[in-house]
Design a protein around this motif. Structure first.
Motif, PDB file in Angstrom:
ATOM      1  N   ARG A 124       3.659 -18.241  91.536  1.00  6.93           N
ATOM      2  CA  ARG A 124       3.746 -18.324  90.069  1.00  6.93           C
ATOM      3  C   ARG A 124       2.701 -17.407  89.412  1.00  6.93           C
ATOM      4  O   ARG A 124       2.995 -16.728  88.428  1.00  6.93           O
ATOM      5  N   ASP A 183      15.295 -23.007  92.346  1.00  7.68           N
ATOM      6  CA  ASP A 183      15.263 -24.356  92.892  1.00  7.68           C
ATOM      7  C   ASP A 183      16.437 -24.541  93.850  1.00  7.68           C
ATOM      8  O   ASP A 183      17.595 -24.535  93.435  1.00  7.68           O
ATOM      9  N   TYR A 206      12.113 -24.087  97.417  1.00  2.74           N
ATOM     10  CA  TYR A 206      12.325 -23.018  96.461  1.00  2.74           C
ATOM     11  C   TYR A 206      12.908 -21.848  97.244  1.00  2.74           C
ATOM     12  O   TYR A 206      12.626 -21.681  98.436  1.00  2.74           O
ATOM     13  N   LYS A 234       8.976 -27.287  98.849  1.00  2.00           N
ATOM     14  CA  LYS A 234       8.392 -27.616  97.542  1.00  2.00           C
ATOM     15  C   LYS A 234       7.015 -28.261  97.673  1.00  2.00           C
ATOM     16  O   LYS A 234       6.196 -28.150  96.767  1.00  2.00           O
ATOM     17  N   ASN A 235       6.748 -28.902  98.821  1.00  4.96           N
ATOM     18  CA  ASN A 235       5.433 -29.528  98.980  1.00  4.96           C
ATOM     19  C   ASN A 235       4.339 -28.530  99.367  1.00  4.96           C
ATOM     20  O   ASN A 235       3.173 -28.896  99.466  1.00  4.96           O
ATOM     21  N   ASP A 236       4.683 -27.258  99.562  1.00  5.14           N
ATOM     22  CA  ASP A 236       3.685 -26.218  99.795  1.00  5.14           C
ATOM     23  C   ASP A 236       3.197 -25.712  98.444  1.00  5.14           C
ATOM     24  O   ASP A 236       3.495 -24.593  98.018  1.00  5.14           O
ATOM     25  N   THR A 237       2.460 -26.553  97.760  1.00  7.14           N
ATOM     26  CA  THR A 237       2.027 -26.244  96.394  1.00  7.14           C
ATOM     27  C   THR A 237       1.085 -25.036  96.342  1.00  7.14           C
ATOM     28  O   THR A 237       1.082 -24.311  95.352  1.00  7.14           O
ATOM     29  N   ALA A 238       0.323 -24.803  97.409  1.00  5.57           N
ATOM     30  CA  ALA A 238      -0.591 -23.651  97.410  1.00  5.57           C
ATOM     31  C   ALA A 238       0.207 -22.347  97.339  1.00  5.57           C
ATOM     32  O   ALA A 238      -0.122 -21.456  96.549  1.00  5.57           O
ATOM     33  N   THR A 239       1.264 -22.228  98.152  1.00  7.63           N
ATOM     34  CA  THR A 239       2.087 -21.011  98.118  1.00  7.63           C
ATOM     35  C   THR A 239       2.794 -20.884  96.781  1.00  7.63           C
ATOM     36  O   THR A 239       2.835 -19.802  96.189  1.00  7.63           O
ATOM     37  N   VAL A 240       3.359 -21.978  96.293  1.00  5.99           N
ATOM     38  CA  VAL A 240       4.086 -21.943  95.017  1.00  5.99           C
ATOM     39  C   VAL A 240       3.154 -21.521  93.886  1.00  5.99           C
ATOM     40  O   VAL A 240       3.529 -20.704  93.037  1.00  5.99           O
ATOM     41  N   GLN A 241       1.919 -22.023  93.864  1.00  2.85           N
ATOM     42  CA  GLN A 241       0.959 -21.635  92.822  1.00  2.85           C
ATOM     43  C   GLN A 241       0.621 -20.147  92.915  1.00  2.85           C
ATOM     44  O   GLN A 241       0.537 -19.459  91.896  1.00  2.85           O
TER      45      GLN A 241
END
Length: 186
Positions: free
Chosen positions: A49, A78, A98, A39-46
């Motif tokens: 999305r 999640d 995720y 979840k702390n890999d916000t770049a991949t998650v963004q």
């Protein structure tokens, strides 16, 4: 914008990368892997999305505004929650991550950290770490949503295998065969 994403470092689970497998009898066999994305890999998650939104928009543009609902089935889940299919909690390996299940009828490219082909299925296993090249697409068949196609996997490093794994050391318990020297008779 693009529907293709190359992830950061993820953990691989349910690896079926070298031989396709059908989930149910009568299903088309597919190559697949489940990605556990921190979840702390916000770049991949963004990026994911944005690609999901792009895939949904492209599908609606091609097939009509009603081809997908306002909130289509989402491929990203999640890992701290429950599985949408069963309502059961995800396993402990999914905590803090995720979860995305990916698949393809075409064999994915599988390489190591130096981009050399990996041909030994034992090298890429549930619990190792890697990156994935994936592609998102809209669908409207029995259900309506956005799915995730598997393109390629790059293994980066080993990890603690999920599940129970044996080794030759399992037999270092001093056991002696009481029938040693006897031959098995058919």
């Amino acid at each position: 914008m693009s529907t293709k994403v190359v992830t950061g470092k993820v953990r691989l689970s349910y690896c079926q990368l070298f031989e396709p497998k059908a989930v149910n009898d009568g299903d088309t066999p597919k190559y697949s892997v489940t990605l556990l994305i921190p979840k702390n890999d916000t770049a991949t998650v963004q990026k994911i999305r944005a690609a999901i939104k792009e895939a949904a928009d492209a599908f609606r543009k091609k097939n009509g505004a009603q081809a997908l609902p306002a909130q289509p089935i989402d491929p990203i889940h999640d890992g701290d929650g429950v599985k949408p299919s069963s309502g059961e909690p995800y396993g402990p390996e999914c905590k803090g991550c995720y979860v995305i299940a990916t698949s393809s009828t075409q064999k994915p490219v599988v390489v190591d950290a130096f981009k050399n082909d990996v041909t030994d299925p034992a090298e890429v296993y549930s619990g190792c770490y890697g990156r994935a090249s994936i592609n998102f697409y809209g669908y409207n068949n029995r259900k309506k949503g956005v799915g995730c196609g598997l393109l390629a996997i790059q293994k980066l490093s080993d990890g603690e295998p999920f599940g129970t794994v044996g080794s030759a050391d399992d037999f270092d318990d001093g056991y002696t065969d009481p029938d040693a020297g006897d031959e098995f008779l058919g």
